[in-house]
Design a protein around this motif. Structure first.
Motif: not given
Lengths: 139, 139, 139, 139
Positions: B107-108, B135-137, B80-83, B91-93
């Motif tokens: 995605x959602x 997300x940057x980390x 899961x990642x938040x973009x 948005x999540x992928x």
């Protein structure tokens, strides 16, 4: 509805709501299935007939865009059409309305497989014809 | 997983299967939510903290592509990642795997709204920062 | 827990809540099943092993008494024990707690049937023994 | 049905089945709620009216006995009656049939609470009278 000739109604169950006070977004995915089952009952002898002939229709894609929240006990109209039949694959498109207002829209893609082997299988001619007739008579 | 730094596991429940003998496709939509809740617990103090601050995150879009069937009692890993955070929207992928094999992906999209008025509201700075940092980390 | 030696934890999912803002009462029925599956995994090789041996365990009775509401993201402990094995039938008892506080309690009854014919079938000896051992070791 | 004057129909959804090939036992709990909502719509202005008056009806007990399996696409008739109203509490009894054959039976108990405080509250007179009238007219 423009381009749609078939619709089903669902009444939102209390169990389908969530703590946001509205229908949970996963409930819509179930309603699309309810609409497909009603569509097949109307045009192709029912989904159970397809299963009884040794086939299953797997869902390979779900796309849903939610425009408005829907609440407990509201009645939604699910406009449904079958498009793009080819080989083992077909697509349904949906428009979900409440009293003429767009609530959500989307599509699902499906692949017909053999119930035992789970291998893709061409739509049997009777089913392909039933679906094609359904949509051509719709226009 | 390439580009993903966070994952959650779900074990498929019997109630989540259907008469095709596999996990019902709507169950995946619930699992994506389980993954988001776990993500927020890890990086942003939990979804309940967001709710307690007077906000809800509505789901405005679900896209899921199913590549393989999944069965009762199998364990799935949901990467899961938040973009794409901007304003009230994010948005999540997702990439859903079973023992390294791709089962589904999608995605959602979500909009943050005020819990009382249901009007879109900018992500509060603490949340936007928490998600951005997460997300940057990750990279 | 007095008389119970096995427990499972469930974390309440957002999809399991309803517009009352609490976990929907039907969600508890699913959690009892999650607890049975975990119990069988621990003591009897897993439910799938039972299914693979050509059997299914049907649920013939559900009794649940709800003492306190439960909310999103709370962790519940489901104390579970198998009692009263005879022939094709057995019973599970449950006590659902949140941080030591009783949330719900109940039992479920089950009948083992042949997967093909759906006729009641004596519990196979290995399963009856596994369950009996589980409970005798519990005391 | 003897002693019952109200019934609702549900058509079993594919999502309500499980890998045993039959309707999942938790689905019945949701159908009982569908039946209560239909009952209240018929006799007491609907459940939403009760909610709008600042009350919720919590479920405090579910008892279900399953006599026969039910399958996808079957239509079930849920005979429903309200019994034992006193103070904040009331009970529903159910008989679920398929073409006149008993599939399951049971009851649920409920407590009316204030929506804000979740404290038990006497049924408002209008609701108690509506339910009493419903059942007396039934005989």
């Amino acid at each position: 509805m423009d381009g749609y000739s078939f619709s089903t109604e669902v009444r939102i169950r209390f169990a389908e709501t969530d703590a946001q006070g509205i229908a949970h977004h996963a409930s819509f995915v179930v309603w699309l299935e309810v609409a497909r089952v009603a569509y097949l009952a109307r045009y192709a002898g029912g989904y159970q007939a397809i299963r009884d002939s040794g086939l299953e229709a797997l869902t390979t894609e779900v796309v849903l865009r939610y425009h408005r929240a829907a609440a407990f006990d509201e009645t939604l109209t699910i406009w449904t059409r079958c498009v793009d039949l080819r080989g083992a694959r077909f697509t349904y498109e949906y428009r979900i309305e409440r009293a003429g207002e767009l609530v959500a829209e989307g599509h699902t893609r499906h692949a017909v497989v053999d119930r035992e082997t789970y291998r893709p299988t061409r739509l049997p001619a009777w089913l392909a014809e039933a679906l094609a007739t359904a949509e051509s008579s719709a226009t």
